[in-house]
Design a protein around this motif. Structure first.
Motif, PDB file in Angstrom:
ATOM      1  N   PHE A 123      21.983 -36.740  17.248  1.00  0.00           N
ATOM      2  CA  PHE A 123      20.989 -36.872  18.317  1.00  0.00           C
ATOM      3  C   PHE A 123      19.856 -35.882  18.081  1.00  0.00           C
ATOM      4  O   PHE A 123      20.058 -34.818  17.488  1.00  0.00           O
ATOM      5  CB  PHE A 123      21.636 -36.687  19.698  1.00  0.00           C
ATOM      6  CG  PHE A 123      22.205 -35.326  19.980  1.00  0.00           C
ATOM      7  CD1 PHE A 123      23.303 -34.846  19.274  1.00  0.00           C
ATOM      8  CD2 PHE A 123      21.659 -34.522  20.964  1.00  0.00           C
ATOM      9  CE1 PHE A 123      23.838 -33.592  19.552  1.00  0.00           C
ATOM     10  CE2 PHE A 123      22.187 -33.268  21.257  1.00  0.00           C
ATOM     11  CZ  PHE A 123      23.277 -32.807  20.542  1.00  0.00           C
ATOM     12  N   CYS A 138      19.923 -32.116  18.920  1.00  0.00           N
ATOM     13  CA  CYS A 138      20.966 -31.307  18.271  1.00  0.00           C
ATOM     14  C   CYS A 138      20.319 -30.076  17.635  1.00  0.00           C
ATOM     15  O   CYS A 138      19.349 -30.191  16.893  1.00  0.00           O
ATOM     16  CB  CYS A 138      21.694 -32.132  17.212  1.00  0.00           C
ATOM     17  SG  CYS A 138      23.035 -31.250  16.413  1.00  0.00           S
ATOM     18  N   VAL A 196      23.763 -28.871  13.627  1.00  0.00           N
ATOM     19  CA  VAL A 196      24.441 -29.730  12.646  1.00  0.00           C
ATOM     20  C   VAL A 196      23.542 -30.882  12.161  1.00  0.00           C
ATOM     21  O   VAL A 196      23.380 -31.091  10.959  1.00  0.00           O
ATOM     22  CB  VAL A 196      25.765 -30.285  13.225  1.00  0.00           C
ATOM     23  CG1 VAL A 196      26.370 -31.312  12.285  1.00  0.00           C
ATOM     24  CG2 VAL A 196      26.752 -29.150  13.458  1.00  0.00           C
ATOM     25  N   CYS A 197      22.953 -31.613  13.078  1.00  0.00           N
ATOM     26  CA  CYS A 197      22.151 -32.782  12.692  1.00  0.00           C
ATOM     27  C   CYS A 197      20.969 -32.427  11.792  1.00  0.00           C
ATOM     28  O   CYS A 197      20.826 -33.003  10.717  1.00  0.00           O
ATOM     29  CB  CYS A 197      21.678 -33.553  13.918  1.00  0.00           C
ATOM     30  SG  CYS A 197      23.025 -34.353  14.791  1.00  0.00           S
ATOM     31  N   HIS A 233      29.773 -34.859  18.698  1.00  0.00           N
ATOM     32  CA  HIS A 233      29.814 -36.092  17.884  1.00  0.00           C
ATOM     33  C   HIS A 233      30.407 -35.838  16.510  1.00  0.00           C
ATOM     34  O   HIS A 233      30.359 -34.705  16.010  1.00  0.00           O
ATOM     35  CB  HIS A 233      28.405 -36.689  17.751  1.00  0.00           C
ATOM     36  CG  HIS A 233      27.435 -35.818  17.007  1.00  0.00           C
ATOM     37  ND1 HIS A 233      27.215 -35.947  15.662  1.00  0.00           N
ATOM     38  CD2 HIS A 233      26.645 -34.809  17.420  1.00  0.00           C
ATOM     39  CE1 HIS A 233      26.305 -35.060  15.283  1.00  0.00           C
ATOM     40  NE2 HIS A 233      25.941 -34.339  16.326  1.00  0.00           N
TER      41      HIS A 233
END
Ligand code: NI
Length: 205
Positions: A76, A79, A82-83, A169
């Motif tokens: 998303f 984020c 991580v993303c 996620h």
């Protein structure tokens, strides 16, 4: 008299034919039994038909990507860590691969459709790679997509701000083949060099 000498051999012939037929049936049964075992890894069950909306606001389906490798990452745009890190790894791997990377369509799939509109996705994906596509959709479309890719996601309220939330996620990359079938997955710990090497192996075995 010829007939009587043939008589005893007929039951034998019938018996032999019956045994052959039986072994053919057993062989066929054991072959069909193998199939579910081979699929036991679950990999054959990743992916399938979908309807989503890309960053241009266009409706896309699995047919929109037919004939090309897809490298999918789920996350998303809000984020914090991580993303963006994973998308940078993806982009760096593509740079490392050079022209070979052009056979792969990189795709960022939102699991936060409430905030990630096509426009938000468009503004986000261009920060990482010129060919990175962004998929979002209605909450139902996104839920269905995540389900066929076995992606877990969940809203987590921000205790400091009730109006805000985070998303938990799965952080996983999927490589899908030009036929839409699952090829390989990569975990979050794969670095750019490792990802580039692994992708090269698939594209140029
Ligand atoms: Ni994330």
């Amino acid at each position: 008299m010829q007939n009587s000498s043939l008589l005893p051999s007929r039951p034998k012939l019938i018996l032999a034919a019956g045994l052959i037929l039986l072994s053919v049936i057993i062989a066929a049964l054991s072959l069909t039994n193998l199939k579910p075992e081979q699929m036991g890894s679950g990999t054959a069950l990743i992916g399938g038909p979908f309807t989503m909306v890309n960053e241009k606001g266009e409706t896309v389906t699995e047919k929109s990507f037919a004939g090309k490798y897809m490298l999918l990452f789920f996350g998303f745009t809000n984020c914090g860590d991580v993303c963006p890190t994973e998308l940078q790894v993806m982009a760096a791997a593509f740079t490392e691969m050079g022209a070979l990377s052009e056979t792969i369509t990189p795709i960022f799939v939102s699991i936060d459709p409430e905030r990630d509109s096509p426009q938000v996705m468009a503004d986000y994906v261009k920060n990482f790679h010129p060919r990175l596509q962004g998929l979002t959709g209605t909450p139902d479309q996104v839920a269905a997509f995540a389900k066929i890719y076995h992606i877990f996601y969940q809203k987590v309220p921000n205790p400091k701000n009730p109006a805000d939330y985070e998303m938990d996620h799965s952080s996983i990359l999927y490589l899908m083949g030009p036929d839409g079938k699952f090829i390989k997955h990569f975990t979050y710990t794969t670095d750019a060099k490792g990802l580039a090497e692994a992708l090269k192996k698939v594209l140029q075995p």
